[in-house]
Scaffold this motif. Structure first.
Motif, PDB file in Angstrom:
ATOM      1  N   ARG A  73       0.951  -1.327  -0.091  1.00 11.96           N
ATOM      2  CA  ARG A  73      -0.269  -0.075  -0.048  1.00 11.96           C
ATOM      3  C   ARG A  73       0.981   1.224   0.235  1.00 11.96           C
ATOM      4  O   ARG A  73       1.907   1.376   0.691  1.00 11.96           O
ATOM      5  CB  ARG A  73      -0.795   0.160   1.303  1.00 11.96           C
ATOM      6  N   SER A 120       0.375   5.790  -0.934  1.00 15.46           N
ATOM      7  CA  SER A 120      -0.412   6.825  -1.439  1.00 15.46           C
ATOM      8  C   SER A 120      -0.075   6.834  -2.932  1.00 15.46           C
ATOM      9  O   SER A 120       0.927   7.221  -3.182  1.00 15.46           O
ATOM     10  CB  SER A 120      -0.117   8.096  -0.753  1.00 15.46           C
ATOM     11  N   ARG A 179      -0.664   8.955  -6.255  1.00 19.47           N
ATOM     12  CA  ARG A 179      -1.289  10.457  -6.809  1.00 19.47           C
ATOM     13  C   ARG A 179      -1.361  10.517  -8.245  1.00 19.47           C
ATOM     14  O   ARG A 179      -0.970  11.641  -8.806  1.00 19.47           O
ATOM     15  CB  ARG A 179      -0.049  11.565  -6.282  1.00 19.47           C
ATOM     16  N   ARG A 181       8.717  13.483  -2.901  1.00 19.97           N
ATOM     17  CA  ARG A 181       7.617  13.710  -3.611  1.00 19.97           C
ATOM     18  C   ARG A 181       8.028  14.664  -4.744  1.00 19.97           C
ATOM     19  O   ARG A 181       7.665  14.439  -5.930  1.00 19.97           O
ATOM     20  CB  ARG A 181       6.528  14.071  -3.066  1.00 19.97           C
ATOM     21  N   ASN A 184      -4.601  17.729  -5.701  1.00 20.78           N
ATOM     22  CA  ASN A 184      -5.460  17.065  -4.844  1.00 20.78           C
ATOM     23  C   ASN A 184      -7.012  17.420  -5.210  1.00 20.78           C
ATOM     24  O   ASN A 184      -7.720  16.467  -5.211  1.00 20.78           O
ATOM     25  CB  ASN A 184      -5.170  17.861  -3.435  1.00 20.78           C
ATOM     26  N   PRO A 235      -5.513   8.929   0.969  1.00 22.15           N
ATOM     27  CA  PRO A 235      -6.182   9.853   1.920  1.00 22.15           C
ATOM     28  C   PRO A 235      -5.706  11.356   1.789  1.00 22.15           C
ATOM     29  O   PRO A 235      -4.684  11.571   1.294  1.00 22.15           O
ATOM     30  CB  PRO A 235      -5.562   9.244   3.323  1.00 22.15           C
ATOM     31  N   GLN A 236      -6.834  12.179   1.936  1.00 16.11           N
ATOM     32  CA  GLN A 236      -6.333  13.791   1.652  1.00 16.11           C
ATOM     33  C   GLN A 236      -7.133  14.554   2.436  1.00 16.11           C
ATOM     34  O   GLN A 236      -8.255  14.768   2.543  1.00 16.11           O
ATOM     35  CB  GLN A 236      -7.134  14.098   0.333  1.00 16.11           C
ATOM     36  N   THR A 237      -6.210  15.183   3.494  1.00 16.70           N
ATOM     37  CA  THR A 237      -6.665  16.043   4.088  1.00 16.70           C
ATOM     38  C   THR A 237      -7.092  17.424   3.562  1.00 16.70           C
ATOM     39  O   THR A 237      -8.260  17.928   3.906  1.00 16.70           O
ATOM     40  CB  THR A 237      -5.560  16.508   5.220  1.00 16.70           C
ATOM     41  N   MET A 238      -6.490  17.487   2.505  1.00 14.07           N
ATOM     42  CA  MET A 238      -6.720  18.987   1.589  1.00 14.07           C
ATOM     43  C   MET A 238      -8.112  19.081   1.163  1.00 14.07           C
ATOM     44  O   MET A 238      -8.505  19.872   1.108  1.00 14.07           O
ATOM     45  CB  MET A 238      -5.792  18.752   0.238  1.00 14.07           C
ATOM     46  N   ARG A 259       9.992   5.153   7.062  1.00 18.98           N
ATOM     47  CA  ARG A 259       9.347   5.089   8.443  1.00 18.98           C
ATOM     48  C   ARG A 259      10.624   5.131   9.251  1.00 18.98           C
ATOM     49  O   ARG A 259      11.649   4.411   9.167  1.00 18.98           O
ATOM     50  CB  ARG A 259       8.519   4.016   8.684  1.00 18.98           C
TER      51      ARG A 259
END
Ligand SMILES: Cc1cc2nc3c(=O)[nH]c(=O)nc-3n(C[C@H](O)[C@H](O)[C@H](O)COP(=O)(O)O)c2cc1C
Length: 226
Positions: free
Chosen positions: A15, A17, A19, A102, A123, A170-173, A215
């Motif tokens: 897994r 993220s 984009r 990134r 986003n 997952p997107q806080t934006m 990590r």
């Protein structure tokens, strides 16, 4: 419907993220299987407080247009305050490590403010994903436990996508424009938006999906008491 038999260890590590997605829609029954997996998430006292809106097709396009308009015209409306500038160390350093990986992947220089802003704006185009899940929670108390439950839900959702050859981010934006989302989808104001998850088929050959975020060693996060 195909599933990918692999160890839990391998699944968790696969897994990432995503984009950049292909715009191919995910069959409805596959989305329903992912939702059914996510519904098995644990929650405080079995309250299952997540309220999830799945947006696809024309509605997805309309929502993206509305979000871009709110963003370009400086109309943020977050339900939950967020300012990365308030994070102390060691969290800042970890964020910088991710940002560097990134932007290096895309060849965007550190001082290229326009390039970074354009990348951030992606986003709100859901990184071309054909679907987005928007995670809302009922409003009462301080919301901390409910937010934790939504986090549990999100990770199960993401792992289920991964197990099925799909991907998500997952997107806080997206939650920074909660009023825009509520208006576009006619969602009652008593539900507060925490974050969204764009999802679909990952374009694994795109450089933005070609790096992995490290990590810290478990010793920095875990204390053993014996
Ligand atoms: C709750 C939450 C919100 C996030 N919001 C965003 C976001 O708005 N935009 C983005 O590009 N990444 C977002 N991320 C992705 C993180 O940057 C990513 O999880 C982290 O860098 C670790 O990378 P990985 O998911 O590929 O392992 C978010 C992650 C979480 C858990």
């Amino acid at each position: 419907m195909s599933t990918y038999p692999e160890s839990f260890e391998a699944l968790v590590r696969r897994r990432q993220s995503i984009r950049q997605f292909f715009d191919t829609p995910v069959p409805k029954e596959v989305i329903e299987s992912v939702l059914s997996d996510a519904q098995r998430s644990p929650s405080n006292c079995n309250t299952q407080p997540w309220q999830v809106h799945i947006v696809s097709g024309e509605k997805r396009d309309e929502l993206s247009t509305a979000l871009l308009d709110a963003h370009d015209n400086s109309r943020p409306s977050p339900d939950f305050y967020f300012d990365m500038a308030e994070y102390p160390e060691p969290y800042v350093e970890r964020n910088h490590a991710h940002a560097k990986a990134r932007y290096d992947a895309l060849g965007i220089a550190r001082d290229d403010r326009e390039g970074r802003a354009a990348n951030l704006r992606r986003n709100l185009e859901f990184f071309d994903a054909p679907h987005v899940a928007l995670l809302f929670m009922p409003q009462f108390g301080d919301g901390v436990r409910v937010a934790g439950d939504l986090g549990m839900y999100g990770q199960t959702f993401l792992l289920s996508l991964t197990a099925r050859g799909l991907g998500g981010i997952p997107q806080t934006m997206l939650g920074l424009y909660a009023d825009t989302v509520r208006d576009a989808l006619k969602i009652e104001s008593q539900f507060r938006m925490l974050y969204g998850i764009s999802f679909g088929y990952p374009d694994r050959r795109h450089p933005i999906n070609g790096y992995r975020v490290g990590r810290v060693p478990i010793g920095e996060s875990v204390v053993f008491h014996e």
